[in-house]
Write a protein that holds these residues in place. Structure first.
Motif, PDB file in Angstrom:
ATOM      1  N   UNK A 164       6.580  -4.366   0.089  1.00 12.56           N
ATOM      2  CA  UNK A 164       5.205  -4.812   0.328  1.00 12.56           C
ATOM      3  C   UNK A 164       4.447  -3.816   1.200  1.00 12.56           C
ATOM      4  N   UNK A 165       5.125  -3.326   2.241  1.00 12.66           N
ATOM      5  CA  UNK A 165       4.504  -2.359   3.146  1.00 12.66           C
ATOM      6  C   UNK A 165       4.154  -1.088   2.388  1.00 12.66           C
ATOM      7  N   UNK A 166       5.093  -0.592   1.585  1.00 18.37           N
ATOM      8  CA  UNK A 166       4.856   0.645   0.837  1.00 18.37           C
ATOM      9  C   UNK A 166       3.680   0.482  -0.131  1.00 18.37           C
ATOM     10  N   UNK A 167       3.652  -0.635  -0.830  1.00 13.52           N
ATOM     11  CA  UNK A 167       2.553  -0.882  -1.769  1.00 13.52           C
ATOM     12  C   UNK A 167       1.217  -0.981  -1.037  1.00 13.52           C
ATOM     13  N   UNK A 168       1.185  -1.732   0.046  1.00 11.37           N
ATOM     14  CA  UNK A 168      -0.046  -1.891   0.817  1.00 11.37           C
ATOM     15  C   UNK A 168      -0.479  -0.558   1.430  1.00 11.37           C
ATOM     16  N   UNK A 169       0.476   0.245   1.877  1.00 11.16           N
ATOM     17  CA  UNK A 169       0.147   1.552   2.455  1.00 11.16           C
ATOM     18  C   UNK A 169      -0.508   2.451   1.410  1.00 11.16           C
ATOM     19  N   UNK A 170      -0.009   2.420   0.205  1.00  9.76           N
ATOM     20  CA  UNK A 170      -0.596   3.242  -0.854  1.00  9.76           C
ATOM     21  C   UNK A 170      -2.001   2.748  -1.219  1.00  9.76           C
ATOM     22  N   UNK A 171      -2.189   1.443  -1.229  1.00 10.67           N
ATOM     23  CA  UNK A 171      -3.526   0.890  -1.501  1.00 10.67           C
ATOM     24  C   UNK A 171      -4.492   1.315  -0.400  1.00 10.67           C
ATOM     25  N   UNK A 172      -4.040   1.204   0.847  1.00 13.84           N
ATOM     26  CA  UNK A 172      -4.885   1.621   1.967  1.00 13.84           C
ATOM     27  C   UNK A 172      -5.187   3.116   1.909  1.00 13.84           C
ATOM     28  N   UNK A 173      -4.207   3.901   1.507  1.00 13.94           N
ATOM     29  CA  UNK A 173      -4.423   5.344   1.390  1.00 13.94           C
ATOM     30  C   UNK A 173      -5.472   5.643   0.320  1.00 13.94           C
TER      31      UNK A 173
ATOM     32  N   UNK B 252      21.810  -2.562   9.013  1.00 17.10           N
ATOM     33  CA  UNK B 252      21.677  -1.113   9.032  1.00 17.10           C
ATOM     34  C   UNK B 252      22.085  -0.529   7.688  1.00 17.10           C
ATOM     35  N   UNK B 253      22.973  -1.226   6.961  1.00 20.07           N
ATOM     36  CA  UNK B 253      23.331  -0.752   5.627  1.00 20.07           C
ATOM     37  C   UNK B 253      22.114  -0.759   4.714  1.00 20.07           C
ATOM     38  N   UNK B 254      21.198  -1.730   4.896  1.00 16.85           N
ATOM     39  CA  UNK B 254      19.975  -1.772   4.103  1.00 16.85           C
ATOM     40  C   UNK B 254      19.031  -0.638   4.445  1.00 16.85           C
ATOM     41  N   UNK B 255      19.103  -0.148   5.663  1.00 16.17           N
ATOM     42  CA  UNK B 255      18.145   0.826   6.157  1.00 16.17           C
ATOM     43  C   UNK B 255      18.364   2.214   5.583  1.00 16.17           C
ATOM     44  N   UNK B 256      19.396   2.435   4.876  1.00 11.11           N
ATOM     45  CA  UNK B 256      19.612   3.749   4.288  1.00 11.11           C
ATOM     46  C   UNK B 256      21.055   3.894   3.874  1.00 11.11           C
TER      47      UNK B 256
ATOM     48  N   UNK C 246       9.189   2.658   5.705  1.00 13.26           N
ATOM     49  CA  UNK C 246       8.868   1.233   5.833  1.00 13.26           C
ATOM     50  C   UNK C 246      10.140   0.406   6.019  1.00 13.26           C
ATOM     51  N   UNK C 247      11.175   0.727   5.276  1.00 15.45           N
ATOM     52  CA  UNK C 247      12.438  -0.003   5.383  1.00 15.45           C
ATOM     53  C   UNK C 247      13.048   0.142   6.763  1.00 15.45           C
TER      54      UNK C 247
ATOM     55  N   UNK D  50      12.463  -6.308   0.825  1.00 13.99           N
ATOM     56  CA  UNK D  50      11.305  -6.950   0.204  1.00 13.99           C
ATOM     57  C   UNK D  50      10.031  -6.656   0.988  1.00 13.99           C
ATOM     58  N   UNK D  51      10.125  -6.785   2.311  1.00 14.28           N
ATOM     59  CA  UNK D  51       8.959  -6.513   3.136  1.00 14.28           C
ATOM     60  C   UNK D  51       8.614  -5.020   3.070  1.00 14.28           C
TER      61      UNK D  51
END
Length: 187
Positions: free
Chosen positions: A53-62, A102-106, A41-42, A49-50
């Protein structure tokens, strides 16, 4: 693409228990896959932050979709597809068009071994790449992130995006051509 150290049989057993309504089994699946879901997601949205949110929503959808999970693909492939779809849905909904650092991405390797000149060049290249990626249309950026950042195979990308392997290769080639074009302009 799968969580190291977790046997497919263990995951399958957890999935079966979770499908039968065992919330504890699903909680264990979340524990096993939350890092890779968040990392994906990152890389897709470029904002911590987003991505949370994406990870949490993905788990709820799963959890909601689990009764419909047929098991044709590995659970990790299925949850990644949900994550990709969720990321693009939430990103579109929020109208955010920027790509984060890009530093945030990993994790970025410590450039301590570099000379100051090379460290500066590396930073400039990183900025140029970030800018070029931000200019790519979302569909192209998605392909580049999945293949070049996440290291997915063409088959995995095709499965997650619901396209053929040939279509994945063609679209990725087009994305790379566009990215090269933008990088030349940036540099």
């Amino acid at each position: 693409m799968t969580n190291p150290g977790v046997e497919r049989s263990e995951t399958d057993a957890l999935v079966n228990r979770a499908r039968a309504g065992d919330a504890g089994a699903f909680e264990r699946l979340v524990e096993l896959h939350q890092h890779e879901v968040f990392s994906l997601a990152l890389r897709l949205v470029g904002n911590r932050e987003m991505a949370a949110d994406v990870a949490q929503e993905a788990m709820i959808r799963a959890w909601r979709a689990l009764p419909r999970f047929r098991g044709d693909a590995a659970f990790s492939t299925w949850i990644h597809r949900i994550t990709v779809n969720t990321a693009w849905t939430l990103r579109t909904r929020s109208k955010r068009r920027s790509v984060g650092s890009l530093d945030e991405a990993g994790d970025v390797a410590d450039p301590g071994w570099l000379t100051p000149e090379r460290a500066g060049e590396s930073a400039l290249l990183r900025i140029a790449l970030q800018s070029a990626l931000a200019r790519l249309p979302e569909v192209h950026r998605k392909l580049v992130v999945l293949k070049d950042v996440e290291g997915w195979t063409h088959g995995e990308i095709a499965d997650v995006l619901g396209i053929t392997v040939t279509a994945a290769k063609v679209r990725l080639h087009r994305a790379h051509v566009k990215l090269r074009e933008y990088l030349k302009e940036e540099l």
